[in-house]
Motif scaffolding. Structure first.
Motif, PDB file in Angstrom:
ATOM      1  N   LEU A 170       0.839  -1.199   0.000  1.00  0.00           N
ATOM      2  CA  LEU A 170       0.000   0.000   0.000  1.00  0.00           C
ATOM      3  C   LEU A 170       0.877   1.254   0.000  1.00  0.00           C
ATOM      4  O   LEU A 170       1.947   1.257   0.625  1.00  0.00           O
ATOM      5  N   PRO A 171       0.427   2.361  -0.612  1.00  0.00           N
ATOM      6  CA  PRO A 171       1.100   3.662  -0.408  1.00  0.00           C
ATOM      7  C   PRO A 171       0.598   4.205   0.933  1.00  0.00           C
ATOM      8  O   PRO A 171      -0.311   5.042   0.985  1.00  0.00           O
ATOM      9  N   ILE A 172       1.204   3.702   2.039  1.00  0.00           N
ATOM     10  CA  ILE A 172       0.579   3.866   3.356  1.00  0.00           C
ATOM     11  C   ILE A 172       0.528   5.316   3.819  1.00  0.00           C
ATOM     12  O   ILE A 172      -0.427   5.736   4.486  1.00  0.00           O
ATOM     13  N   GLN A 173       1.545   6.102   3.449  1.00  0.00           N
ATOM     14  CA  GLN A 173       1.531   7.503   3.893  1.00  0.00           C
ATOM     15  C   GLN A 173       0.338   8.258   3.299  1.00  0.00           C
ATOM     16  O   GLN A 173      -0.359   8.995   3.995  1.00  0.00           O
ATOM     17  N   LYS A 174       0.092   7.993   1.989  1.00  0.00           N
ATOM     18  CA  LYS A 174      -1.075   8.628   1.339  1.00  0.00           C
ATOM     19  C   LYS A 174      -2.363   8.227   2.047  1.00  0.00           C
ATOM     20  O   LYS A 174      -3.295   9.014   2.207  1.00  0.00           O
ATOM     21  N   ILE A 175      -2.414   6.958   2.461  1.00  0.00           N
ATOM     22  CA  ILE A 175      -3.650   6.461   3.084  1.00  0.00           C
ATOM     23  C   ILE A 175      -3.860   7.061   4.475  1.00  0.00           C
ATOM     24  O   ILE A 175      -4.954   7.546   4.795  1.00  0.00           O
ATOM     25  N   THR A 176      -2.813   7.070   5.301  1.00  0.00           N
ATOM     26  CA  THR A 176      -3.019   7.602   6.659  1.00  0.00           C
ATOM     27  C   THR A 176      -3.300   9.111   6.610  1.00  0.00           C
ATOM     28  O   THR A 176      -4.151   9.612   7.353  1.00  0.00           O
ATOM     29  N   ASN A 177      -2.623   9.828   5.707  1.00  0.00           N
ATOM     30  CA  ASN A 177      -2.961  11.253   5.532  1.00  0.00           C
ATOM     31  C   ASN A 177      -4.419  11.404   5.102  1.00  0.00           C
ATOM     32  O   ASN A 177      -5.160  12.248   5.598  1.00  0.00           O
ATOM     33  N   GLY A 178      -4.822  10.527   4.160  1.00  0.00           N
ATOM     34  CA  GLY A 178      -6.189  10.578   3.640  1.00  0.00           C
ATOM     35  C   GLY A 178      -7.218  10.329   4.730  1.00  0.00           C
ATOM     36  O   GLY A 178      -8.263  10.992   4.791  1.00  0.00           O
ATOM     37  N   ILE A 179      -6.914   9.389   5.631  1.00  0.00           N
ATOM     38  CA  ILE A 179      -7.856   9.075   6.714  1.00  0.00           C
ATOM     39  C   ILE A 179      -8.047  10.293   7.621  1.00  0.00           C
ATOM     40  O   ILE A 179      -9.177  10.662   7.964  1.00  0.00           O
ATOM     41  N   ALA A 180      -6.936  10.924   7.994  1.00  0.00           N
ATOM     42  CA  ALA A 180      -7.032  12.108   8.871  1.00  0.00           C
ATOM     43  C   ALA A 180      -7.906  13.194   8.230  1.00  0.00           C
ATOM     44  O   ALA A 180      -8.724  13.830   8.896  1.00  0.00           O
ATOM     45  N   ASP A 181      -7.760  13.334   6.894  1.00  0.00           N
ATOM     46  CA  ASP A 181      -8.532  14.379   6.193  1.00  0.00           C
ATOM     47  C   ASP A 181     -10.034  14.075   6.119  1.00  0.00           C
ATOM     48  O   ASP A 181     -10.831  14.976   5.839  1.00  0.00           O
ATOM     49  N   LEU A 182     -10.407  12.796   6.339  1.00  0.00           N
ATOM     50  CA  LEU A 182     -11.827  12.431   6.187  1.00  0.00           C
ATOM     51  C   LEU A 182     -12.708  12.994   7.304  1.00  0.00           C
ATOM     52  O   LEU A 182     -13.918  13.118   7.146  1.00  0.00           O
ATOM     53  N   LYS A 183     -12.082  13.333   8.433  1.00  0.00           N
ATOM     54  CA  LYS A 183     -12.850  13.759   9.608  1.00  0.00           C
ATOM     55  C   LYS A 183     -13.846  14.869   9.264  1.00  0.00           C
ATOM     56  O   LYS A 183     -15.000  14.847   9.712  1.00  0.00           O
ATOM     57  N   ALA A 184     -13.395  15.799   8.423  1.00  0.00           N
ATOM     58  CA  ALA A 184     -14.206  16.989   8.118  1.00  0.00           C
ATOM     59  C   ALA A 184     -15.449  16.679   7.282  1.00  0.00           C
ATOM     60  O   ALA A 184     -16.423  17.426   7.298  1.00  0.00           O
ATOM     61  N   SER A 185     -15.426  15.537   6.566  1.00  0.00           N
ATOM     62  CA  SER A 185     -16.525  15.320   5.608  1.00  0.00           C
ATOM     63  C   SER A 185     -17.502  14.231   6.027  1.00  0.00           C
ATOM     64  O   SER A 185     -18.364  13.836   5.255  1.00  0.00           O
ATOM     65  N   MET A 186     -17.384  13.703   7.276  1.00  0.00           N
ATOM     66  CA  MET A 186     -18.289  12.634   7.708  1.00  0.00           C
ATOM     67  C   MET A 186     -19.750  13.101   7.618  1.00  0.00           C
ATOM     68  O   MET A 186     -20.063  14.211   8.035  1.00  0.00           O
ATOM     69  N   GLY A 187     -20.618  12.229   7.076  1.00  0.00           N
ATOM     70  CA  GLY A 187     -22.021  12.602   6.946  1.00  0.00           C
ATOM     71  C   GLY A 187     -22.941  11.416   7.182  1.00  0.00           C
ATOM     72  O   GLY A 187     -22.476  10.308   7.469  1.00  0.00           O
ATOM     73  N   THR A 188     -24.238  11.624   7.062  1.00  0.00           N
ATOM     74  CA  THR A 188     -25.204  10.550   7.276  1.00  0.00           C
ATOM     75  C   THR A 188     -26.142  10.462   6.071  1.00  0.00           C
ATOM     76  O   THR A 188     -26.160  11.369   5.232  1.00  0.00           O
ATOM     77  N   GLY A 189     -26.916   9.350   6.003  1.00  0.00           N
ATOM     78  CA  GLY A 189     -27.937   9.228   4.961  1.00  0.00           C
ATOM     79  C   GLY A 189     -27.382   8.745   3.619  1.00  0.00           C
ATOM     80  O   GLY A 189     -26.208   8.373   3.496  1.00  0.00           O
ATOM     81  N   PHE A 190     -28.258   8.775   2.628  1.00  0.00           N
ATOM     82  CA  PHE A 190     -27.985   8.173   1.321  1.00  0.00           C
ATOM     83  C   PHE A 190     -26.690   8.666   0.692  1.00  0.00           C
ATOM     84  O   PHE A 190     -25.847   7.874   0.253  1.00  0.00           O
TER      85      PHE A 190
END
Lengths: 465, 465
Positions: free
Chosen positions: B165-185
């Motif tokens: 895996l390109p692990i650095q890209k992935i762990t950076n990507g995970i941290a960035d996801l916090k802002a966009s968490m949502g619910t529903g369809f």
């Protein structure tokens, strides 16, 4: 993509092809011709005391296409043996041949073959028809000591499942064959041609070897291109494939020892090939040994184990050559791949893993595409029905067919940095060996398989048309 | 031939096609689009207390294509359960998720998914990378009673085997996801899209049902189109596939009972589908139940068997719907075929026979060609690894998808005179049921499979390109 482009390049019929996207590849069909695997063999290599011929009797629609053959031994001291499919739905000719082998005490002298219709799943009428073929062929045999031949013919049928034979045409055809019986290459070629269904060349081989100081000869024919994943055992064992084969030798071998040697040989040859993983209702390999070479005593496993082993190993080597021709001619095949599994605790474990790799649709598509996707090989090792695999001890390599050095893909469970250019060099050849080393024992097995192409789908999407 | 001609007719890209001979068919590619199986679902059907999102972090080369997703439960009373592949080569995320499930006592709250790389056969580095994904995602979870979340994330990876895996890209990507968490369809759709490899549509379903008088919701996503023949069991059982799926509900269910219900459901749904017979190194189905519906007590198999059965059966029905979407979207598939085996002595016998028919290359090519070649179905029944088949008691029929009457092909081992025009009518539909009745017991099983097309070979001849 390179593999697909390559197909277009080698294709003899190329129709205005332009790759638009990965989902709009234009495939012009035609696996490369395999006709060069049919070779002329000197008459002197064919066993003495056997006669063969063939004709068109009308099972196949197209006029003139051979669909009926008889091979018989003129020797009074003939031994016979067979391995039959382990499929539960044993075709009528398989059931009847099992009976004939028993009734004749392993001394059946003739073989009748039809192609175009498998006489499988045909109920009681199918059994009656197969017996009619036995009787009609028995009538072609010379009497021994004034006794009218009875139950001395083995039957092979191949073609569509679930249709009745045009039995009258067949029995008339058998009677007419008497006049054309011959010996040597041309006669055997006729028999090999009458075997063919989707085969692209007649499969015929012959060779000579020494046994107890005597020159003996062995010849064989086989057929098969699809529905190939045989699992055959001696009668009355449970039944499996449509692979058909016949091996004749003028060595003298007792019926019991011929059966032992054939069972051993079939396990390591015909039961070690796969085209599509489908095991037929008709798979049968028959062997006859008629002693016409002039050997005085029949070889017996217990009385003369050394000579028996020489015979068994020659038979195995010869059967492997015949079995490999079926894979060469696999429906739509463009590759011939040897899968070697080594370092297993038992032969059976190695054989099961080799079989699983050889049957994987994903491995076979990658071979067609010449893609070094070794992860799929590993994946197949991982789901093989065995319990001996230790992921940290498995190694995988490609062994090139030109004698150049191996390419290690995985060593003790650790993936290697693969030189893709070198991998492509190896994969673009017709022949390839995939070697898997388990590192948990000393046993090994080989399997022979081919790739999975568009052509296979085309052939099998319209087989009955 | 009719099937192949049909393909040309429906093909959106048709390149100067003229059938020259059976071996020079021109295939213009493109199985029919399956996009209509992606449907919009009201937000009110999605379970409460779950959040989801996705992004492009760079595992996949093409900019903007989603390849990373996180789904988490915001409820403090979350239960989790999983079924993992039985392949010996368990991918790193499978090994790590097995550990997380144990370490969390069945209370893991988050799921992280990447596509584009399976992190399989990647040695110790692969394990370290999967743990890095766990830690990065744990950091997105809210604390429970002041305790820092640790080992609460399950990991799923899908894509090529044998690459890191390109692990650095992935762990950076995970941290960035916090802002966009949502619910529903819309949020769930993002997660379903990040799952996709050769899938042609995102697979997402949701529904509501009543449990102990309370309205509960269940939602699920899955992915898979090739390397599909799952055989998954609960941890720590031996490992098999790449099918990935996640099912979330706001019902309250104890971890042990969630695992029992999931194991039962997976056997009858995801373990009963086949695209190509290849069992992956990564197959995983994860379920979470967070109680956010407001149910007071967790359902427990022993304490409340009736409610447990209602939940188990709803879960099984829902899992079957998700599993069928994978077959609909099978690589190159043009048919959706239900294989029903009835009259078996045990569920396992019926399941093994249905699996063997569903995996036969010859049966699948005949379905693609719309050829009523039922002999191949029989043949597969005959080599299935069971000992309960009596050839004289087997019946086979086609059951049309439009409710019109069945077409009997074989009755008690006797072939029927088949009306080929009627057979063609049935076979030209997208949906078909093959029904096999063994006549030796009262148990049955269903399997879902698709046909084998030129397109499958095209996709898998160049998967890594």
């Amino acid at each position: 993509m390179s593999g697909l482009v390559r197909k277009l390049h080698v294709s003899p019929v190329l129709v205005g092809a332009r790759a638009l996207s990965s989902s709009s590849i234009v495939y012009a069909g035609n696996a490369p011709s395999k006709a060069h695997y049919f070779v002329e063999i000197p008459d002197s290599s064919f066993p003495k005391g056997f006669q063969a011929t063939a004709s068109h009797c009308g099972v196949k629609k197209k006029a003139g296409v051979l669909d009926l053959s008889v091979i018989l031994s003129t020797s009074p001291r003939n031994s016979s043996a067979a391995c039959f499919t382990r499929n539960v739905f044993k075709a009528a000719p398989v059931q009847v041949s099992t009976d004939v082998l028993r009734l004749s005490g392993g001394r059946a002298r003739a073989l009748v073959i039809n192609s175009g219709c498998a006489n499988a799943v045909t109920g009681t009428q199918g059994l009656q028809d197969a017996w009619s073929m036995v009787r009609a062929t028995d009538a072609l045999l010379p009497e021994i000591e004034g006794k009218k031949p009875e139950n001395e013919t083995l039957v092979l049928s191949t073609g569509v499942i679930g249709q009745l034979l045009p039995i009258q045409k067949i029995t008339n055809g058998i009677a007419d064959l008497k006049a054309s019986m011959g010996t040597g290459f041309k006669a055997w070629e006729l028999a090999a041609r009458a075997f063919m269904t989707t085969d692209t060349f007649p499969k015929l081989r012959a060779r000579t070897f020494k046994l107890n100081g005597v020159d003996v000869r062995i010849a064989g024919i086989d057929k098969g291109a699809g529905m190939i994943h045989p699992n055959m055992g001696p009668p009355p064992g449970p039944p499996h494939a449509t692979l058909l084969g016949f091996i004749a030798t003028d060595a003298a071998v007792s019926p019991g020892s011929l059966q032992s040697a054939l069972t051993y040989a079939v396990d390591r040859s015909f039961n070690s090939i796969s085209v599509d993983g489908d095991m037929s209702t008709n798979d049968t390999i028959i062997a006859m040994a008629n002693g016409a070479s002039g050997m005085e005593k029949e070889i017996d496993e217990k009385a003369d184990p050394e000579a028996y082993e020489v015979f068994r190993d020659e038979l195995t080597s010869f059967a492997t050559e015949l079995a490999q021709l079926v894979v060469r001619d696999g429906e739509g095949a463009t590759k011939f791949v040897t899968v070697s599994v080594e370092g297993a605790p038992t032969y059976e474990d190695a054989h099961r893993i080799a079989s699983t790799i050889s049957t994987s649709a994903l491995v076979k598509c990658a071979l067609f595409g010449e893609d070094a996707n070794w992860g799929r090989i590993l994946c197949a090792v991982g789901y093989a029905p065995v319990s001996c695999v230790d992921p940290t001890k498995v190694s995988v390599s490609f062994v090139p067919s030109d004698g150049s050095s191996d390419l290690a893909l995985l060593v003790n469970g650790e993936p290697q940095a693969v030189d893709e250019a070198r991998a492509s060099q190896i994969l673009e050849k017709e022949d390839l060996e995939i070697r898997v080393t388990l590192g948990v024992g000393n046993e090994g097995a080989k399997y022979y398989t081919c790739d999975f192409s568009h052509e296979y789908v085309t052939i099998n999407g319209s087989y009955r048309s």
